[in-house]
Design an enzyme around this catalytic site. Structure first.
Site, PDB file in Angstrom:
ATOM      1  N   MET A   1      12.442 -74.216  82.205  1.00 44.67           N
ATOM      2  CA  MET A   1      13.851 -74.051  81.846  1.00 44.67           C
ATOM      3  C   MET A   1      13.982 -73.618  80.387  1.00 44.67           C
ATOM      4  O   MET A   1      15.031 -73.782  79.767  1.00 44.67           O
ATOM      5  CB  MET A   1      14.621 -75.349  82.097  1.00 44.67           C
ATOM      6  CG  MET A   1      14.612 -75.724  83.582  1.00 44.67           C
ATOM      7  SD  MET A   1      15.986 -76.752  84.069  1.00 44.67           S
ATOM      8  CE  MET A   1      15.644 -78.207  83.112  1.00 44.67           C
ATOM      9  N   GLY A   2      12.904 -73.059  79.828  1.00 44.50           N
ATOM     10  CA  GLY A   2      12.960 -72.591  78.445  1.00 44.50           C
ATOM     11  C   GLY A   2      12.928 -73.742  77.456  1.00 44.50           C
ATOM     12  O   GLY A   2      12.509 -74.845  77.783  1.00 44.50           O
TER      13      GLY A   2
ATOM     14  N   HIS B   1       7.862 -75.720  74.425  1.00 44.96           N
ATOM     15  CA  HIS B   1       7.058 -76.469  73.458  1.00 44.96           C
ATOM     16  C   HIS B   1       5.610 -76.431  73.948  1.00 44.96           C
ATOM     17  O   HIS B   1       5.308 -75.803  74.984  1.00 44.96           O
ATOM     18  CB  HIS B   1       7.598 -77.898  73.319  1.00 44.96           C
ATOM     19  CG  HIS B   1       7.799 -78.592  74.630  1.00 44.96           C
ATOM     20  ND1 HIS B   1       6.762 -78.886  75.486  1.00 44.96           N
ATOM     21  CD2 HIS B   1       8.935 -79.015  75.265  1.00 44.96           C
ATOM     22  CE1 HIS B   1       7.230 -79.488  76.566  1.00 44.96           C
ATOM     23  NE2 HIS B   1       8.552 -79.563  76.479  1.00 44.96           N
TER      24      HIS B   1
ATOM     25  N   HIS C   1       4.819 -76.833  77.752  1.00 44.14           N
ATOM     26  CA  HIS C   1       4.962 -75.616  78.555  1.00 44.14           C
ATOM     27  C   HIS C   1       3.805 -74.657  78.279  1.00 44.14           C
ATOM     28  O   HIS C   1       3.239 -74.057  79.192  1.00 44.14           O
ATOM     29  CB  HIS C   1       6.257 -74.882  78.199  1.00 44.14           C
ATOM     30  CG  HIS C   1       7.506 -75.659  78.437  1.00 44.14           C
ATOM     31  ND1 HIS C   1       8.298 -76.120  77.406  1.00 44.14           N
ATOM     32  CD2 HIS C   1       8.129 -76.055  79.571  1.00 44.14           C
ATOM     33  CE1 HIS C   1       9.343 -76.750  77.897  1.00 44.14           C
ATOM     34  NE2 HIS C   1       9.269 -76.733  79.215  1.00 44.14           N
TER      35      HIS C   1
ATOM     36  N   GLN D   1      20.239 -78.138  89.495  1.00 44.10           N
ATOM     37  CA  GLN D   1      19.398 -79.340  89.454  1.00 44.10           C
ATOM     38  C   GLN D   1      19.929 -80.374  88.463  1.00 44.10           C
ATOM     39  O   GLN D   1      19.350 -81.442  88.321  1.00 44.10           O
ATOM     40  CB  GLN D   1      17.942 -78.994  89.164  1.00 44.10           C
ATOM     41  CG  GLN D   1      17.613 -78.651  87.727  1.00 44.10           C
ATOM     42  CD  GLN D   1      16.142 -78.307  87.558  1.00 44.10           C
ATOM     43  OE1 GLN D   1      15.671 -77.284  88.064  1.00 44.10           O
ATOM     44  NE2 GLN D   1      15.394 -79.155  86.865  1.00 44.10           N
TER      45      GLN D   1
ATOM     46  N   GLY E   1       3.874 -79.688  85.347  1.00 39.02           N
ATOM     47  CA  GLY E   1       3.371 -80.717  84.449  1.00 39.02           C
ATOM     48  C   GLY E   1       3.510 -82.112  85.048  1.00 39.02           C
ATOM     49  O   GLY E   1       4.519 -82.423  85.692  1.00 39.02           O
TER      50      GLY E   1
ATOM     51  N   LYS F   1       4.139 -84.574  83.420  1.00 36.52           N
ATOM     52  CA  LYS F   1       5.259 -85.225  82.725  1.00 36.52           C
ATOM     53  C   LYS F   1       6.354 -85.555  83.745  1.00 36.52           C
ATOM     54  O   LYS F   1       6.975 -86.606  83.697  1.00 36.52           O
ATOM     55  CB  LYS F   1       5.775 -84.267  81.651  1.00 36.52           C
ATOM     56  CG  LYS F   1       7.204 -84.452  81.238  1.00 36.52           C
ATOM     57  CD  LYS F   1       7.260 -85.244  79.973  1.00 36.52           C
ATOM     58  CE  LYS F   1       8.645 -85.554  79.482  1.00 36.52           C
ATOM     59  NZ  LYS F   1       9.748 -84.863  80.072  1.00 36.52           N
TER      60      LYS F   1
ATOM     61  N   SER G   1      11.838 -80.849  76.054  1.00 36.16           N
ATOM     62  CA  SER G   1      12.879 -80.023  75.427  1.00 36.16           C
ATOM     63  C   SER G   1      14.021 -80.901  74.936  1.00 36.16           C
ATOM     64  O   SER G   1      14.705 -80.563  73.968  1.00 36.16           O
ATOM     65  CB  SER G   1      13.414 -79.003  76.434  1.00 36.16           C
ATOM     66  OG  SER G   1      12.341 -78.271  76.988  1.00 36.16           O
ATOM     67  N   ARG G   2      14.233 -82.035  75.605  1.00 34.22           N
ATOM     68  CA  ARG G   2      15.352 -82.909  75.229  1.00 34.22           C
ATOM     69  C   ARG G   2      15.084 -83.686  73.936  1.00 34.22           C
ATOM     70  O   ARG G   2      16.010 -84.242  73.355  1.00 34.22           O
ATOM     71  CB  ARG G   2      15.670 -83.890  76.360  1.00 34.22           C
ATOM     72  CG  ARG G   2      16.302 -83.212  77.576  1.00 34.22           C
ATOM     73  CD  ARG G   2      16.719 -84.241  78.622  1.00 34.22           C
ATOM     74  NE  ARG G   2      17.399 -83.626  79.759  1.00 34.22           N
ATOM     75  CZ  ARG G   2      16.781 -83.153  80.843  1.00 34.22           C
ATOM     76  NH1 ARG G   2      15.468 -83.218  80.936  1.00 34.22           N
ATOM     77  NH2 ARG G   2      17.474 -82.619  81.833  1.00 34.22           N
TER      78      ARG G   2
HETATM   79  P1  AMP Z   1      11.036 -77.914  82.160  1.00 34.92           P
HETATM   80  O1  AMP Z   1      11.272 -76.700  81.309  1.00 34.92           O
HETATM   81  O2  AMP Z   1      11.380 -79.187  81.493  1.00 34.92           O
HETATM   82  O3  AMP Z   1      11.620 -77.766  83.541  1.00 34.92           O
HETATM   83  O4  AMP Z   1       9.479 -77.967  82.360  1.00 34.92           O
HETATM   84  C1  AMP Z   1       8.765 -76.894  82.919  1.00 34.92           C
HETATM   85  C2  AMP Z   1       7.396 -77.360  83.302  1.00 34.92           C
HETATM   86  O5  AMP Z   1       6.710 -77.826  82.135  1.00 34.92           O
HETATM   87  C3  AMP Z   1       7.447 -78.557  84.277  1.00 34.92           C
HETATM   88  O6  AMP Z   1       6.437 -78.390  85.253  1.00 34.92           O
HETATM   89  C4  AMP Z   1       7.178 -79.721  83.375  1.00 34.92           C
HETATM   90  O7  AMP Z   1       6.570 -80.825  84.039  1.00 34.92           O
HETATM   91  C5  AMP Z   1       6.216 -79.124  82.366  1.00 34.92           C
HETATM   92  N1  AMP Z   1       6.215 -79.920  81.150  1.00 34.92           N
HETATM   93  C6  AMP Z   1       7.298 -80.291  80.403  1.00 34.92           C
HETATM   94  N2  AMP Z   1       6.928 -81.073  79.375  1.00 34.92           N
HETATM   95  C7  AMP Z   1       5.587 -81.219  79.472  1.00 34.92           C
HETATM   96  C8  AMP Z   1       4.601 -81.924  78.709  1.00 34.92           C
HETATM   97  N3  AMP Z   1       4.928 -82.650  77.636  1.00 34.92           N
HETATM   98  N4  AMP Z   1       3.319 -81.846  79.110  1.00 34.92           N
HETATM   99  C9  AMP Z   1       2.966 -81.116  80.193  1.00 34.92           C
HETATM  100  N5  AMP Z   1       3.843 -80.432  80.951  1.00 34.92           N
HETATM  101  C10 AMP Z   1       5.133 -80.478  80.600  1.00 34.92           C
END
Ligand code: AMP
Length: 294
Positions: free
Chosen positions: A30-31, A34, A37, A61, A152, A154, A191-192
């Site tokens: 979702m951009g 860090h 990602h 979502q 991830g 996470k 990201s939060r």
């Molecule tokens: P998001 O942009 O939050 O939807 O995350 C995109 C992908 O990055 C998802 O598969 C997350 O689980 C993964 N991700 C986000 N934060 C982390 C992190 N700290 N370590 C590993 N993967 C991450």
């Protein structure tokens, strides 16, 4: 690296890559990128000839309008970060669609049965969340037909939900679950995190510290004792060390679960793999994290 906003241009590029016999990796995001990602993208670049990174804040979502509106959007910086990763020429494509491009048809009628992994923890607390995740991931699978998709740990429950989705739709895609990347002080990158005040950000590592202590405790305490200890420790942390601006941790849940079924366990030996998953509010931000016990 190239970036495209059009779904049809994306499918053309993917078709071209397939014609050349290239393997395809997909990294949905979702951009507000860090290192977490970037670790997924690096791995995808290592393991595939052609990689699609999607950057799309998926409205369906979010079960909380304010969370959607406040979600950080840093697309220019994101594209720079992705472009700066070591990669071959034409190996990486960023897909940055509008909502209309992602969803040309209404999605209201789409409902996936994601099984029991979607019914615990985040499931009941964020109604519609996993269905929204499943819809966007399915759409990305259809557009990119990847050999491998990277997620991830996470978002540990999300990985299980996507495994369940893959069993339902029967696409031959390898789901690659990647370890959590943390800041030096232990806080899981998210990201939060950028929405935390400086005081909250410097206190937030207590979540991971508490989880690590819980792992030590699991050597000699039973499951429910450890579970309650984590919740109580965080919920009462502001009494032990008072914080500025009335900051406090508000745990929403901490569950100790079988790492495959995600159902709570009562004894450490009840499952081959055991993880703890937590959601906790701090400074108006909902943080999630997880730890492996066995
Ligand atoms: P998001 O942009 O939050 O939807 O995350 C995109 C992908 O990055 C998802 O598969 C997350 O689980 C993964 N991700 C986000 N934060 C982390 C992190 N700290 N370590 C590993 N993967 C991450």
């Amino acid at each position: 690296m190239q970036s495209v906003t059009s779904a049809s241009v994306l499918t053309e590029r993917v078709a071209e890559a397939k014609r050349q016999g290239l393997s395809i990796g997909l990294v949905p995001t979702m951009g507000a990128l860090h290192e977490g990602h970037l670790s997924l993208i690096r791995r995808a670049l290592d393991e595939n000839d052609f990689v699609v990174v999607s950057l799309f804040v998926n409205p369906i979502q979010f079960n909380n309008k304010e969370d959607f509106e406040k979600y950080p959007r840093t697309i220019d910086a994101d594209l720079k970060l992705v472009g700066a990763l070591p990669q071959d020429a034409n190996q990486l494509l960023a897909f940055v669609p509008s909502v209309e491009e992602m969803y040309p048809e209404p999605t209201d009628g789409i409902h996936y049965d994601l099984g029991m992994v979607a019914e615990v923890m985040e499931g009941p607390r964020r109604p519609g969340h996993f269905n929204g995740v499943a819809i966007v991931v399915r759409r990305l699978f259809d557009l990119t037909q990847p050999n491998r998709a990277y997620f991830g740990e996470k978002d540990f429950q999300q990985v299980a939900v996507i495994r369940s989705l893959l069993r339902t739709i029967q696409y031959p895609i390898d789901l690659v679950a990647c370890p959590i990347v943390r800041a030096d002080d232990g806080l899981a990158l998210s990201s939060r995190n950028t929405r935390l005040s400086p005081a909250a950000r410097s206190w937030a590592p207590m979540i991971y510290d508490t989880l690590m202590q819980a792992v030590e405790m699991s050597e000699y305490e039973d499951v429910e004792t450890v579970r309650l200890w984590v919740v109580d420790t965080l919920a009462s942390a502001h009494e032990v060390s008072p914080q500025p601006d009335g900051l406090c941790f508000e745990p929403e849940y901490f569950e100790i679960v079988d790492d495959t079924t995600l159902q709570p366990i009562e004894r450490w030996r009840a499952a081959k793999g055991v993880v703890g998953c937590i959601a906790v509010w701090l400074d108006g931000v909902r943080l999630i994290d997880m730890v492996r016990f066995r």
